[in-house]
Scaffold this motif. Structure first.
Motif, PDB file in Angstrom:
ATOM      1  N   GLU A 185       0.828  -1.203   0.000  1.00  0.00           N
ATOM      2  CA  GLU A 185       0.000   0.000   0.000  1.00  0.00           C
ATOM      3  C   GLU A 185       0.868   1.262   0.000  1.00  0.00           C
ATOM      4  O   GLU A 185       0.592   2.217  -0.712  1.00  0.00           O
ATOM      5  N   GLY A 186       1.937   1.249   0.791  1.00  0.00           N
ATOM      6  CA  GLY A 186       2.826   2.414   0.839  1.00  0.00           C
ATOM      7  C   GLY A 186       3.484   2.699  -0.500  1.00  0.00           C
ATOM      8  O   GLY A 186       3.559   3.851  -0.944  1.00  0.00           O
ATOM      9  N   ILE A 187       3.945   1.658  -1.172  1.00  0.00           N
ATOM     10  CA  ILE A 187       4.608   1.878  -2.463  1.00  0.00           C
ATOM     11  C   ILE A 187       3.582   2.193  -3.550  1.00  0.00           C
ATOM     12  O   ILE A 187       3.875   2.928  -4.492  1.00  0.00           O
ATOM     13  N   ARG A 188       2.356   1.665  -3.400  1.00  0.00           N
ATOM     14  CA  ARG A 188       1.298   2.001  -4.360  1.00  0.00           C
ATOM     15  C   ARG A 188       0.996   3.493  -4.324  1.00  0.00           C
ATOM     16  O   ARG A 188       0.851   4.141  -5.360  1.00  0.00           O
ATOM     17  N   GLU A 189       0.932   4.056  -3.115  1.00  0.00           N
ATOM     18  CA  GLU A 189       0.674   5.493  -2.974  1.00  0.00           C
ATOM     19  C   GLU A 189       1.780   6.315  -3.635  1.00  0.00           C
ATOM     20  O   GLU A 189       1.504   7.294  -4.335  1.00  0.00           O
ATOM     21  N   LEU A 190       3.030   5.925  -3.403  1.00  0.00           N
ATOM     22  CA  LEU A 190       4.151   6.636  -4.032  1.00  0.00           C
ATOM     23  C   LEU A 190       4.136   6.480  -5.548  1.00  0.00           C
ATOM     24  O   LEU A 190       4.412   7.439  -6.287  1.00  0.00           O
ATOM     25  N   ASN A 191       3.822   5.297  -6.018  1.00  0.00           N
ATOM     26  CA  ASN A 191       3.770   5.033  -7.456  1.00  0.00           C
ATOM     27  C   ASN A 191       2.672   5.881  -8.116  1.00  0.00           C
ATOM     28  O   ASN A 191       2.877   6.435  -9.196  1.00  0.00           O
ATOM     29  N   ARG A 192       1.532   5.994  -7.442  1.00  0.00           N
ATOM     30  CA  ARG A 192       0.435   6.815  -7.958  1.00  0.00           C
ATOM     31  C   ARG A 192       0.822   8.293  -7.968  1.00  0.00           C
ATOM     32  O   ARG A 192       0.626   8.995  -8.948  1.00  0.00           O
ATOM     33  N   GLU A 193       1.411   8.731  -6.865  1.00  0.00           N
ATOM     34  CA  GLU A 193       1.765  10.152  -6.727  1.00  0.00           C
ATOM     35  C   GLU A 193       2.861  10.586  -7.703  1.00  0.00           C
ATOM     36  O   GLU A 193       2.784  11.666  -8.284  1.00  0.00           O
ATOM     37  N   HIS A 194       3.881   9.753  -7.887  1.00  0.00           N
ATOM     38  CA  HIS A 194       5.053  10.169  -8.660  1.00  0.00           C
ATOM     39  C   HIS A 194       5.091   9.660 -10.097  1.00  0.00           C
ATOM     40  O   HIS A 194       5.784  10.239 -10.926  1.00  0.00           O
ATOM     41  N   ARG A 195       4.362   8.575 -10.369  1.00  0.00           N
ATOM     42  CA  ARG A 195       4.405   8.017 -11.718  1.00  0.00           C
ATOM     43  C   ARG A 195       3.026   7.917 -12.362  1.00  0.00           C
ATOM     44  O   ARG A 195       2.913   7.511 -13.515  1.00  0.00           O
ATOM     45  N   GLY A 196       1.981   8.258 -11.614  1.00  0.00           N
ATOM     46  CA  GLY A 196       0.631   8.200 -12.153  1.00  0.00           C
ATOM     47  C   GLY A 196       0.118   6.782 -12.351  1.00  0.00           C
ATOM     48  O   GLY A 196      -0.837   6.568 -13.092  1.00  0.00           O
ATOM     49  N   LEU A 197       0.740   5.794 -11.691  1.00  0.00           N
ATOM     50  CA  LEU A 197       0.335   4.390 -11.789  1.00  0.00           C
ATOM     51  C   LEU A 197      -0.248   3.951 -10.453  1.00  0.00           C
ATOM     52  O   LEU A 197       0.473   3.864  -9.463  1.00  0.00           O
ATOM     53  N   ASP A 198      -1.538   3.691 -10.433  1.00  0.00           N
ATOM     54  CA  ASP A 198      -2.231   3.345  -9.188  1.00  0.00           C
ATOM     55  C   ASP A 198      -2.159   1.848  -8.932  1.00  0.00           C
ATOM     56  O   ASP A 198      -3.168   1.139  -8.957  1.00  0.00           O
ATOM     57  N   LYS A 199      -0.931   1.359  -8.710  1.00  0.00           N
ATOM     58  CA  LYS A 199      -0.713  -0.055  -8.414  1.00  0.00           C
ATOM     59  C   LYS A 199       0.621  -0.191  -7.677  1.00  0.00           C
ATOM     60  O   LYS A 199       1.509   0.644  -7.825  1.00  0.00           O
ATOM     61  N   PRO A 200       0.740  -1.260  -6.892  1.00  0.00           N
ATOM     62  CA  PRO A 200       2.021  -1.465  -6.212  1.00  0.00           C
ATOM     63  C   PRO A 200       3.103  -1.873  -7.218  1.00  0.00           C
ATOM     64  O   PRO A 200       2.803  -2.381  -8.297  1.00  0.00           O
TER      65      PRO A 200
ATOM     66  N   VAL B  93      12.987   3.045  -2.429  1.00  0.00           N
ATOM     67  CA  VAL B  93      11.865   2.510  -1.651  1.00  0.00           C
ATOM     68  C   VAL B  93      11.576   1.107  -2.178  1.00  0.00           C
ATOM     69  O   VAL B  93      11.415   0.920  -3.386  1.00  0.00           O
ATOM     70  N   ILE B  94      11.531   0.132  -1.271  1.00  0.00           N
ATOM     71  CA  ILE B  94      11.283  -1.257  -1.647  1.00  0.00           C
ATOM     72  C   ILE B  94      10.058  -1.776  -0.910  1.00  0.00           C
ATOM     73  O   ILE B  94       9.938  -1.606   0.303  1.00  0.00           O
ATOM     74  N   SER B  95       9.158  -2.430  -1.664  1.00  0.00           N
ATOM     75  CA  SER B  95       8.011  -3.103  -1.062  1.00  0.00           C
ATOM     76  C   SER B  95       8.470  -4.487  -0.621  1.00  0.00           C
ATOM     77  O   SER B  95       8.776  -5.351  -1.453  1.00  0.00           O
ATOM     78  N   VAL B  96       8.521  -4.705   0.687  1.00  0.00           N
ATOM     79  CA  VAL B  96       8.984  -5.991   1.214  1.00  0.00           C
ATOM     80  C   VAL B  96       8.035  -7.134   0.842  1.00  0.00           C
ATOM     81  O   VAL B  96       8.505  -8.199   0.414  1.00  0.00           O
ATOM     82  N   PRO B  97       6.701  -6.966   0.944  1.00  0.00           N
ATOM     83  CA  PRO B  97       5.838  -8.069   0.520  1.00  0.00           C
ATOM     84  C   PRO B  97       6.041  -8.448  -0.957  1.00  0.00           C
ATOM     85  O   PRO B  97       6.086  -9.621  -1.311  1.00  0.00           O
ATOM     86  N   ARG B  98       6.201  -7.438  -1.807  1.00  0.00           N
ATOM     87  CA  ARG B  98       6.428  -7.714  -3.240  1.00  0.00           C
ATOM     88  C   ARG B  98       7.780  -8.400  -3.432  1.00  0.00           C
ATOM     89  O   ARG B  98       7.923  -9.297  -4.259  1.00  0.00           O
ATOM     90  N   MET B  99       8.780  -8.002  -2.655  1.00  0.00           N
ATOM     91  CA  MET B  99      10.098  -8.622  -2.729  1.00  0.00           C
ATOM     92  C   MET B  99      10.001 -10.103  -2.390  1.00  0.00           C
ATOM     93  O   MET B  99      10.559 -10.953  -3.097  1.00  0.00           O
ATOM     94  N   TYR B 100       9.263 -10.447  -1.327  1.00  0.00           N
ATOM     95  CA  TYR B 100       9.086 -11.846  -0.947  1.00  0.00           C
ATOM     96  C   TYR B 100       8.340 -12.623  -2.044  1.00  0.00           C
ATOM     97  O   TYR B 100       8.696 -13.762  -2.371  1.00  0.00           O
TER      98      TYR B 100
END
Length: 181
Positions: free
Chosen positions: A52-67, A120-127
């Protein structure tokens, strides 16, 4: 002067016991990647977050509403010149706080080190990706971290040639760190 890793963990849950060696691993990878790129000093900020945290950053900075798995935010423009820095009189007293001739404070922090950028790294996505690719979480974490570092250095993978260059650089650093496939 040296490369420094600033570490932030924004995840809600407690750190897992299997994550205990991550700081040492990432500091070693930063040193190896810096050596490979001829970068001797600077600060890299690493934030571990959830999807969720990386999704928010991705939406804000890249316009992509996904993790996503990793985001990088370079602090300098590729090929750009360093800005001229002027210090006010209040900063002239910083020398009083320094430990020795090396310009470092007593705790080893360099107050004048260049901020290279944020990773910024999404740990759940990394796993998830570690399981998907059939390798260790440390290998995937290392891959994402070095990938992010190379973005901070101005590398990209928009073309096939750029992608080949970036992958070769990543794999060379990971191999030196003992994280080969």
């Amino acid at each position: 002067m040296t490369l420094t890793l600033e570490w932030y963990d924004e995840r809600e849950q407690e750190q897992d016991a299997k994550e205990a060696g991550w700081t040492e691993l990432l500091e070693r990878l930063l040193r190896l990647a810096g050596e490979a790129e001829g970068v001797e000093s600077g600060v890299v900020s690493l934030t571990l977050t959830d999807n969720e945290g990386i999704r928010e950053l991705n939406r804000e900075h890249r316009g992509l509403d996904k993790p996503t798995d990793v985001l990088s935010f370079p602090m300098r423009e590729p090929g750009g010149s360093d800005p001229e820095i002027h210090y006010d009189d209040e900063y002239e007293t910083v020398e009083d706080e320094l430990d020795g001739d090396d310009g470092l404070e007593a705790d080893g922090f360099d107050p004048f080190a260049e901020m290279l950028g944020d990773i910024v790294i999404s740990v759940p996505r990394m796993y998830e990706q570690a399981e998907e690719y059939g390798h260790s979480p440390e290998r995937e974490l290392g891959f994402l971290f070095v990938h992010g570092f190379l973005h901070l250095m101005g590398y990209d993978h928009m073309t096939e040639e750029e992608e080949k260059t970036m992958i070769a650089k990543q794999e060379a650093v990971l191999s030196k760190a003992g994280l080969s496939r």
